[in-house]
Write a protein that holds these residues in place. Sequence first.
Motif, short mmCIF file in Angstrom:
data_model
loop_
_atom_site.label_atom_id
_atom_site.label_comp_id
_atom_site.label_asym_id
_atom_site.label_seq_id
_atom_site.Cartn_x
_atom_site.Cartn_y
_atom_site.Cartn_z
N GLY A 141 9.95 -42.01 16.76
CA GLY A 141 9.73 -40.58 16.90
C GLY A 141 8.42 -40.11 16.31
O GLY A 141 7.94 -39.02 16.62
N ASP A 142 7.80 -40.93 15.44
CA ASP A 142 6.52 -40.58 14.85
C ASP A 142 5.39 -40.78 15.87
O ASP A 142 5.45 -41.68 16.70
N THR A 143 4.38 -39.94 15.79
CA THR A 143 3.20 -40.09 16.63
C THR A 143 2.20 -40.96 15.89
O THR A 143 1.93 -40.75 14.72
N GLN A 157 -6.54 -53.05 15.20
CA GLN A 157 -7.38 -53.07 14.02
C GLN A 157 -6.95 -52.05 12.97
O GLN A 157 -7.28 -52.19 11.80
N ALA A 158 -6.18 -51.03 13.37
CA ALA A 158 -5.69 -50.02 12.43
C ALA A 158 -4.52 -49.27 13.06
O ALA A 158 -4.47 -49.10 14.28
N VAL A 159 -3.59 -48.85 12.22
CA VAL A 159 -2.47 -48.00 12.63
C VAL A 159 -2.60 -46.71 11.85
O VAL A 159 -2.56 -46.71 10.62
N LEU A 160 -2.75 -45.60 12.55
CA LEU A 160 -2.94 -44.30 11.92
C LEU A 160 -1.81 -43.37 12.31
O LEU A 160 -1.34 -43.38 13.44
N ARG A 161 -1.37 -42.55 11.34
CA ARG A 161 -0.32 -41.56 11.61
C ARG A 161 -0.91 -40.26 12.02
O ARG A 161 -1.94 -39.86 11.72
N VAL A 173 -3.67 -56.04 8.79
CA VAL A 173 -3.74 -54.60 9.08
C VAL A 173 -2.59 -53.90 8.37
O VAL A 173 -1.43 -54.32 8.48
N ALA A 174 -2.91 -52.85 7.63
CA ALA A 174 -1.88 -52.09 6.91
C ALA A 174 -0.92 -51.42 7.89
O ALA A 174 -1.34 -50.86 8.89
N LEU A 175 0.35 -51.53 7.59
CA LEU A 175 1.38 -50.91 8.41
C LEU A 175 1.98 -49.75 7.64
O LEU A 175 2.75 -49.94 6.70
N PRO A 176 1.60 -48.50 8.00
CA PRO A 176 2.13 -47.35 7.26
C PRO A 176 3.63 -47.18 7.49
O PRO A 176 4.20 -47.76 8.42
N ALA A 177 4.24 -46.40 6.64
CA ALA A 177 5.67 -46.11 6.78
C ALA A 177 5.86 -45.20 7.98
O ALA A 177 5.60 -44.00 7.91
N ALA A 213 -14.10 -48.64 19.08
CA ALA A 213 -12.87 -49.33 19.42
C ALA A 213 -12.01 -48.38 20.24
O ALA A 213 -12.06 -47.18 20.07
N SER A 214 -11.25 -48.94 21.14
CA SER A 214 -10.42 -48.10 21.99
C SER A 214 -9.11 -47.76 21.28
O SER A 214 -8.54 -48.60 20.59
N PRO A 215 -8.62 -46.54 21.46
CA PRO A 215 -7.36 -46.16 20.83
C PRO A 215 -6.18 -46.25 21.81
O PRO A 215 -6.35 -46.19 23.01
N ALA A 216 -5.00 -46.40 21.26
CA ALA A 216 -3.76 -46.29 22.02
C ALA A 216 -2.91 -45.29 21.25
O ALA A 216 -2.53 -45.56 20.11
N ASN A 217 -2.66 -44.16 21.83
CA ASN A 217 -1.90 -43.10 21.17
C ASN A 217 -0.52 -42.98 21.81
O ASN A 217 -0.37 -43.19 23.01
#
Length: 78
Positions: free
Chosen positions: A59-61, A74-78, A51-55, A20-24
């Motif tokens: 300003g967060d990456t 498909q996913a949100v990663l910190r 899809v889980a939405l983390p806190a 899957a392609s990422p968007a950072n």
Amino acid sequence: MSKIILAASALSIMAGAAFASPANGIVGNINTGTRVITLESGKSFTIPHDVALPAIQAGDTVSLQLNDEGDKVQAVLR
């Protein structure tokens, strides 16, 4: 020889579909009510309810994992 080429072609197609392609980026704004994340680059992503939405906050990456077409998160990663 043609069997090797055919096997290599099939393998390359399957390998390409597996990633899957990422968007950072850095979060510019997040609306948890509508589940929309806008990166500082101006690109916005709607996060599906499955899809889980983390806190996260502005300003967060984050790294957003997208489907192969690049049109669904498909996913949100910190």
